[in-house]
Design an enzyme around this catalytic site. Sequence first.
Site: not given
Length: 609
Positions: A2, A27, A75, A100-101, A482, A486, A489, A505, A604
């Site tokens: 947001c 963002r 968001w 926001n929040g 990582e 990537k 996402e 295992h 973001k």
Amino acid sequence: MCGIVAAAARREVSEILLEGLRRLEYRGYDSAGMALIDNEHNLQLHKQQGKVCELEKAQKLHPHLGCTGIAHTRWATHGEPSGVNAHPHISGQRIALVHNGIIENHAILRKELCAAGYEFSSATDTEVIVHMLHQYLESGRSLLAAMQETVDRLEGAYAVAAVDVVHPDQVVAARKGSPLVVGIGIGENFLASDQLALRQVTDRFIYLEEGDVVEISPSSLQIYDASGAPVERKRSLISEAVEVADLGGFDHYMLKEIHEQPRALAATFAQAADHPVIDDCFGAGAAEVFDKVKGVQIVACGTSFHAGMVARYWLEELAGIPCQVEVASEFRYRKRVTHANTLLVTISQSGETADSLAALRNAGDGEFAASLVISNVANSSLVRDSDLVFLTRAGMEIGVASTKAFTTQLVALLMLTYALGRRASMTEKKQQEIIAALKDLPDYVQQTLELNDEIEQLSESFIPKHHALFLGRGIQYPIAMEGALKLKEISYIHAEAYPAGELKHGPLALVDDDMPVVAVAPSDDLLEKLKSNLEEVRSRGGELFVFADSKAGFSSEARVKVLDMPHCPEVIKPIVYTVALQLLSYHVALQKGTDVDKPRNLAKSVTVE
Ligand code: F6R
């Protein structure tokens, strides 16, 4: 995530608000809205699901004009992305509010307000704030007092800004747990969740502190602390040039940012040359802190957490310093036992990640020797709250999937390993090797970027797949993590990483001819072990994609494709191999046609818990 922009001016502000939202777009968000108080002192509102350009279209079609206004990109957390749930929210045709929040006690407050006759139109937690503010105003409180009493009742994190038609030239706002900054103009004042949104109108800012409430008008600006007392907060002049979000000839920001890595890595390491000793790159007083440090606790989220995982290998193997790494969302709620003289290191590209910030703030009194943040954003909340700061020089990162921010964090962490290692068991020879490797790093990354076409070819095999496994051992295990993050996402292919020794295992059961397995396999001490693990995959029909240098001795054959990586110093291999995995994900996503720079559901800067 947001974004908030607000203005109290003597000129028409709709374009300033829209431009502010455009600057926060990268963002991630799913809806946008704007409320203005017009000349007749009526609230004028546009809000809808979708991009800021849709809001602009609505504004062109039905222009709303005013000198006081608030705007928002949302968001979704509570309630689906929709026009109704988009902000601003309205109460009694009098007040408009953006938030926001997350308000944790919204259900109780909603019940109370319903009992008092308020009708709710959205599924958001935010709507309770606007009705409560309205209730306090209608009972005769001033705008400021109503906001103070409202936020006193809120549990959770918030940055809020509101306008009231009865006070048509004012904006009142408050923050706790979510960032909010005041932009000081000449005969006008502004608010935003990030100064970036306001660089179009001012370079003078005040970063509000926890619990602050602020009232702005074109000619006044007054801040009150959490106890309600008027306070003066430090004014900052941010004069460095604003980086312009520009694709520079690339098709996507992610690709541009991957290619910027040689420069970003060099710039991050170049800070060492700007100081007499490397310790000074971590801020004033770092040397004294480092002298007493006996252990390191790293806390971060997502990709930054993976950087921390790599650093654990460096700190323990190269520097002989015990190191723990934990995701912030777990660390913040866990009862901990912390050894004396432990340095708390948070890693955060944005410096605003709610969980990482809470982890820092929840650290017990005297629990840590000091706190250090590694961040890409000067003036971010984590930077302002930490004792020591290392600023990476990645430059603004727009792509939601972090690339250059991650590799520059690794440079910072290797520099930290060097700084602490010199005081512990690191030999002179190892110290020299690290410095030499860091100097040569941009060249090795450049060589890896030149493998783009081969990587693009490899990526084709992933297009029809729904799952992928990434394997690594030792320090390459977090790089496999990582790589998997990537891929999932941005391409939406389900990908998991395992330390290769764990395969038998459990995850080996997943391996069949439909499961691509990516191996991060440079020549190192664990290579032979890894090779045995890869044989386990081959004998079950799995298709292998091996990222290895020539010394590792792999060759392409049926169901094994090898990418020939540059042979580079051991210590920087995690950084160099990361770049190849970034390109792999990029090309898979590109061919799958996903939104590479703004993957679905992600933001973001994650400023909510
Ligand atoms: C993934 C990614 C995220 C972030 C995470 C933490 O590509 O970018 O996993 O790393 O949200 O963000 P920062 O580093 O801003 O704290």
